[in-house]
Design a protein around this motif. Structure first.
Motif, PDB file in Angstrom:
ATOM      1  N   HIS A 176      10.104  -8.751  -3.991  1.00  0.00           N
ATOM      2  CA  HIS A 176      10.567  -8.425  -5.197  1.00  0.00           C
ATOM      3  C   HIS A 176       9.753  -7.481  -5.724  1.00  0.00           C
ATOM      4  CE1 HIS A 176      14.464 -10.332  -5.768  1.00  0.00           C
ATOM      5  NE2 HIS A 176      14.102 -11.637  -5.225  1.00  0.00           N
ATOM      6  N   ALA A 177       8.596  -7.993  -5.990  1.00  0.00           N
ATOM      7  CA  ALA A 177       7.411  -7.188  -6.588  1.00  0.00           C
ATOM      8  C   ALA A 177       7.128  -5.703  -6.090  1.00  0.00           C
ATOM      9  CB  ALA A 177       6.092  -7.894  -6.828  1.00  0.00           C
ATOM     10  N   ALA A 178       7.297  -5.767  -4.572  1.00  0.00           N
ATOM     11  CA  ALA A 178       7.033  -4.301  -3.966  1.00  0.00           C
ATOM     12  C   ALA A 178       8.180  -3.489  -4.461  1.00  0.00           C
ATOM     13  CB  ALA A 178       6.943  -4.845  -2.480  1.00  0.00           C
ATOM     14  N   LEU A 179       9.359  -4.325  -4.256  1.00  0.00           N
ATOM     15  CA  LEU A 179      10.634  -3.151  -4.577  1.00  0.00           C
ATOM     16  C   LEU A 179      10.589  -2.829  -6.165  1.00  0.00           C
ATOM     17  CD1 LEU A 179      12.896  -2.054  -3.682  1.00  0.00           C
ATOM     18  CD2 LEU A 179      14.255  -4.072  -4.280  1.00  0.00           C
TER      19      LEU A 179
ATOM     20  N   ARG B 100       9.802   6.978  -2.749  1.00  0.00           N
ATOM     21  CA  ARG B 100      11.215   7.226  -2.365  1.00  0.00           C
ATOM     22  C   ARG B 100      11.686   6.148  -1.415  1.00  0.00           C
ATOM     23  NH1 ARG B 100      13.565  11.814  -3.108  1.00  0.00           N
ATOM     24  NH2 ARG B 100      15.177  10.367  -3.254  1.00  0.00           N
ATOM     25  N   LEU B 101      10.715   5.434  -0.675  1.00  0.00           N
ATOM     26  CA  LEU B 101      11.156   4.710   0.699  1.00  0.00           C
ATOM     27  C   LEU B 101      10.182   3.567   0.437  1.00  0.00           C
ATOM     28  CD1 LEU B 101      11.898   6.218   3.931  1.00  0.00           C
ATOM     29  CD2 LEU B 101      10.527   3.964   3.719  1.00  0.00           C
ATOM     30  N   LEU B 102      10.893   2.174   0.640  1.00  0.00           N
ATOM     31  CA  LEU B 102      10.043   1.199   0.766  1.00  0.00           C
ATOM     32  C   LEU B 102      10.068   0.523   2.357  1.00  0.00           C
ATOM     33  CD1 LEU B 102       8.388  -1.353  -0.341  1.00  0.00           C
ATOM     34  CD2 LEU B 102      10.776  -2.452  -0.707  1.00  0.00           C
ATOM     35  N   ALA B 103       9.171   0.572   2.895  1.00  0.00           N
ATOM     36  CA  ALA B 103       9.119   0.184   4.497  1.00  0.00           C
ATOM     37  C   ALA B 103       8.360  -1.360   4.457  1.00  0.00           C
ATOM     38  CB  ALA B 103       8.069   1.028   5.318  1.00  0.00           C
TER      39      ALA B 103
ATOM     40  N   ILE C 270       5.877   6.980   0.383  1.00  0.00           N
ATOM     41  CA  ILE C 270       6.439   5.708   1.289  1.00  0.00           C
ATOM     42  C   ILE C 270       5.536   4.483   0.569  1.00  0.00           C
ATOM     43  CG2 ILE C 270       6.557   4.364   3.339  1.00  0.00           C
ATOM     44  CD1 ILE C 270       6.949   6.998   4.721  1.00  0.00           C
ATOM     45  N   LEU C 271       6.090   3.312   0.288  1.00  0.00           N
ATOM     46  CA  LEU C 271       5.360   2.194  -0.048  1.00  0.00           C
ATOM     47  C   LEU C 271       5.604   0.983   0.952  1.00  0.00           C
ATOM     48  CD1 LEU C 271       3.796   0.588  -2.470  1.00  0.00           C
ATOM     49  CD2 LEU C 271       5.702  -0.456  -2.930  1.00  0.00           C
ATOM     50  N   PHE C 272       4.432   0.733   1.571  1.00  0.00           N
ATOM     51  CA  PHE C 272       4.448  -0.187   2.826  1.00  0.00           C
ATOM     52  C   PHE C 272       4.179  -1.622   2.039  1.00  0.00           C
ATOM     53  CE2 PHE C 272       3.644   3.606   5.134  1.00  0.00           C
ATOM     54  CZ  PHE C 272       4.356   3.659   6.061  1.00  0.00           C
TER      55      PHE C 272
ATOM     56  N   ALA D 136       0.899  -1.314  -0.011  1.00  0.00           N
ATOM     57  CA  ALA D 136      -0.113  -0.069  -0.016  1.00  0.00           C
ATOM     58  C   ALA D 136       1.088   1.325  -0.042  1.00  0.00           C
ATOM     59  CB  ALA D 136      -0.917   0.243   1.315  1.00  0.00           C
ATOM     60  N   PRO D 137       0.640   2.060  -1.277  1.00  0.00           N
ATOM     61  CA  PRO D 137       1.475   3.300  -1.170  1.00  0.00           C
ATOM     62  C   PRO D 137       0.703   4.285  -0.027  1.00  0.00           C
ATOM     63  CG  PRO D 137      -0.071   3.084  -2.912  1.00  0.00           C
ATOM     64  CD  PRO D 137      -0.032   1.968  -2.156  1.00  0.00           C
TER      65      PRO D 137
END
Length: 255
Positions: A34-37, A47-50, A11-13, A6-7
């Motif tokens: 992998h897909a989230a990245l 800008r950020l993957l949490a 930030i994408l969580f 969820a964005p």
């Protein structure tokens, strides 16, 4: 499903969504991350993957139920998820997105890999950390290069040999995590302010330079995957894992 994405703003969580099973690292979870990245890298606004779990568990590591269904003679089936897991950790250290681990519950075995490979690790006081592989006749092979990069040699060495469990304060003192906070969302907000000052290509260039100073290379990947694949294929290790799944007893507790 393994991972819910969820964005929220920039930030994408990516939330591990099977806490009742310990948020294990199985094929679905690894591919979901992998897909989230992929998604975070493809969207210029992100800008950020949490990466998060919940207060019950962050990640329990290898999915023993899935691993136990693989025949020891099927080398390709054993190696494939190990390759993809190492590749995931490796991508964290080269991506133009800043990767953050938000640890609110136990992080065990491969779960520590997610923490160690992340660019920033934020924990709450309820978090705990353990390398439990040796209890099951396994090795933290895919995790160790990233743990050593983050912590130095001696602490991961002792953790791997003793399977000691660390609380959040100890993890902070040993540099496994960067912050211990009551409110991880506030910590993320503060981090996002800093990350937003740097362009994505500059983040990637900085990571690339620091990668060049360390041993994480193709030879490291090959050694790591070979070592853990050999242990998973070992009949005695798999016997202990299946006994753990069937009876609930730990591998060293003989029936």
């Amino acid at each position: 499903m393994g991972v819910s994405v969820a964005p929220r703003g920039k930030i994408l969580f990516a939330t591990l969504d099977a806490p009742e099973r310990g948020n294990p690292l199985n094929r679905a979870t690894i591919e979901g991350l992998h897909a989230a990245l992929d998604q975070a890298e493809a969207d210029p606004a992100l800008r950020l993957l949490a990466i998060a779990g919940d207060a019950r568990v962050f990640c329990s590591g290898m999915d023993f139920s899935e691993a136990s269904q693989t025949e020891a003679t099927d080398a390709a089936a054993i190696r494939a998820p190990m390759e993809r897991l190492y590749a995931l950790f490796d991508r964290f250290s080269s991506s133009e997105v800043v990767v953050v681990a938000l640890v609110e519950g136990p992080a065990t075995a491969g779960g520590l890999g997610l923490v160690a490979a992340s660019d920033v690790a934020i924990a709450t006081p309820a978090a705990s950390f353990q390398l439990s592989e040796i209890l099951f006749g396994l090795l933290p092979a895919t995790i160790a290069p990233f743990l050593v990069r983050r912590m130095g040699v001696q602490d991961p060495y002792r953790m791997a040999l003793t399977a000691e469990r660390m609380d959040a304060a100890t993890a902070l003192a040993r540099r496994l995590v960067d912050e211990v906070v009551e409110d991880p969302q506030d910590a993320l907000r503060r981090l996002m302010i800093r990350v937003n000052r740097a362009a994505k290509p500059d983040v990637a260039a900085t990571k690339a330079y620091f990668r060049s100073l360390w041993i994480i290379d193709e030879a490291t990947r090959a050694r790591a995957v070979e070592a853990i694949s050999a242990r998973v294929a070992d009949p005695s290790a798999m016997q202990g894992i299946r006994r753990f799944l069937d009876q609930g007893g730990m591998p060293w507790q003989k029936p």
